[in-house]
Design a protein around this motif. Structure first.
Motif, mmCIF file in Angstrom:
data_model
loop_
_atom_site.group_PDB
_atom_site.id
_atom_site.type_symbol
_atom_site.label_atom_id
_atom_site.label_comp_id
_atom_site.label_asym_id
_atom_site.label_seq_id
_atom_site.Cartn_x
_atom_site.Cartn_y
_atom_site.Cartn_z
ATOM 1 N N ALA A 36 0.985 -1.252 0.108
ATOM 2 C CA ALA A 36 0.182 -0.058 0.095
ATOM 3 C C ALA A 36 0.715 1.393 -0.219
ATOM 4 O O ALA A 36 0.605 2.265 -0.757
ATOM 5 N N ALA A 37 2.058 1.386 0.965
ATOM 6 C CA ALA A 37 2.786 2.517 0.764
ATOM 7 C C ALA A 37 3.274 2.592 -0.547
ATOM 8 O O ALA A 37 3.658 3.461 -1.234
ATOM 9 N N ALA A 38 4.004 1.485 -1.227
ATOM 10 C CA ALA A 38 4.683 1.837 -2.332
ATOM 11 C C ALA A 38 3.656 2.144 -3.633
ATOM 12 O O ALA A 38 3.888 3.038 -4.321
ATOM 13 N N LEU A 39 2.276 1.567 -3.551
ATOM 14 C CA LEU A 39 1.444 2.006 -4.406
ATOM 15 C C LEU A 39 1.235 3.432 -4.504
ATOM 16 O O LEU A 39 0.879 4.174 -5.205
ATOM 17 N N ALA A 40 1.003 3.999 -3.050
ATOM 18 C CA ALA A 40 0.502 5.294 -2.859
ATOM 19 C C ALA A 40 1.810 6.269 -3.182
ATOM 20 O O ALA A 40 1.448 7.274 -3.718
ATOM 21 N N CYS A 41 2.819 5.734 -3.015
ATOM 22 C CA CYS A 41 4.028 6.370 -3.548
ATOM 23 C C CYS A 41 4.289 6.717 -4.766
ATOM 24 O O CYS A 41 4.455 7.806 -5.659
ATOM 25 N N ALA A 42 3.999 5.533 -5.590
ATOM 26 C CA ALA A 42 3.916 5.629 -7.299
ATOM 27 C C ALA A 42 2.818 6.440 -7.690
ATOM 28 O O ALA A 42 2.912 7.087 -8.767
ATOM 29 N N HIS A 43 1.499 6.436 -6.859
ATOM 30 C CA HIS A 43 0.633 7.142 -7.498
ATOM 31 C C HIS A 43 0.618 8.472 -7.201
ATOM 32 O O HIS A 43 0.268 9.379 -8.046
ATOM 33 N N VAL A 44 1.480 9.231 -6.449
ATOM 34 C CA VAL A 44 1.688 10.736 -6.075
ATOM 35 C C VAL A 44 2.758 10.879 -7.428
ATOM 36 O O VAL A 44 2.807 12.240 -7.693
ATOM 37 N N GLY A 45 3.368 10.103 -7.976
ATOM 38 C CA GLY A 45 4.222 10.389 -8.934
ATOM 39 C C GLY A 45 5.626 10.218 -8.767
ATOM 40 O O GLY A 45 6.581 10.544 -9.682
ATOM 41 N N ALA A 46 6.015 9.377 -7.859
ATOM 42 C CA ALA A 46 7.570 8.938 -7.568
ATOM 43 C C ALA A 46 7.948 7.952 -8.491
ATOM 44 O O ALA A 46 6.948 7.133 -9.132
ATOM 45 N N SER A 47 9.302 7.862 -8.925
ATOM 46 C CA SER A 47 9.848 6.719 -9.829
ATOM 47 C C SER A 47 9.509 5.243 -9.225
ATOM 48 O O SER A 47 9.441 4.963 -8.096
ATOM 49 N N ILE A 48 9.709 4.358 -10.055
ATOM 50 C CA ILE A 48 9.563 2.963 -9.493
ATOM 51 C C ILE A 48 10.721 2.518 -8.255
ATOM 52 O O ILE A 48 10.158 2.057 -7.393
ATOM 53 N N PRO A 49 11.791 3.019 -8.714
ATOM 54 C CA PRO A 49 13.079 2.708 -7.779
ATOM 55 C C PRO A 49 12.623 3.356 -6.196
ATOM 56 O O PRO A 49 12.605 2.683 -5.090
ATOM 57 N N VAL A 50 12.024 4.395 -6.053
ATOM 58 C CA VAL A 50 11.627 5.223 -5.024
ATOM 59 C C VAL A 50 10.509 4.550 -4.248
ATOM 60 O O VAL A 50 10.454 4.507 -2.908
ATOM 61 N N ALA A 51 9.431 4.273 -5.191
ATOM 62 C CA ALA A 51 8.434 3.282 -4.725
ATOM 63 C C ALA A 51 8.556 2.182 -4.126
ATOM 64 O O ALA A 51 8.259 2.003 -2.923
ATOM 65 N N LEU A 52 9.499 1.417 -4.659
ATOM 66 C CA LEU A 52 10.174 0.121 -4.137
ATOM 67 C C LEU A 52 10.720 0.469 -2.758
ATOM 68 O O LEU A 52 10.534 -0.172 -1.654
#
Length: 130
Positions: A34-50
């Motif tokens: 959930a945290a990774a998907l929320a971070c990716a939804h905000v617009g962060a890159s894939i490595p940052v979301a991971l």
């Protein structure tokens, strides 16, 4: 040709072991995803979301383990149940799916898998890291 059957059985056994290992960490994995998907939804890159997902998993696991080892008994029981119940649900679904593939009694084997996965989640959190 004779080696293929033992190797495939070892591979399937390792796959099932890793599935149940992931099921015993159901709540921290759900929070991390959930945290990774929320971070990716905000617009962060894939490595940052991971990275956010991995940090979330580590924080939840560490916090619950710290509380389970230092808090009084009622709080320990609450946090152990908070991790054991989602793990048991994931173990039940996983055991039912695997038993359904084999044609056996799915609900009985799923109940056994749920019990064992919930106990595994509880003992992994309740014991200190060695």
């Amino acid at each position: 040709m004779m080696i293929l059957l033992p190797l495939s059985l070892i591979g399937i056994g390792a796959f099932i072991y890793f599935l149940f290992n992931a099921a015993s960490h159901a709540l921290p994995l759900a929070i991390a995803v959930a945290a990774a998907l929320a971070c990716a939804h905000v617009g962060a890159s894939i490595p940052v979301a991971l990275l956010v997902g991995v940090i979330g998993f580590m924080l939840v696991t560490g916090l619950v383990r710290f509380i389970a080892l230092t808090a009084p008994l009622p709080a320990r029981i609450v946090f152990a149940a908070a991790l054991a119940i989602p793990a048991a649900i994931a173990g039940y679904q996983l055991g039912g799916g695997l038993a359904g593939l084999s044609g056996l009694s799915a609900w009985f084997l799923a109940a056994i898998a749920a019990t064992l996965t919930g106990l595994a989640a509880t003992t992994r959190i309740a014991r200190p890291v060695s």
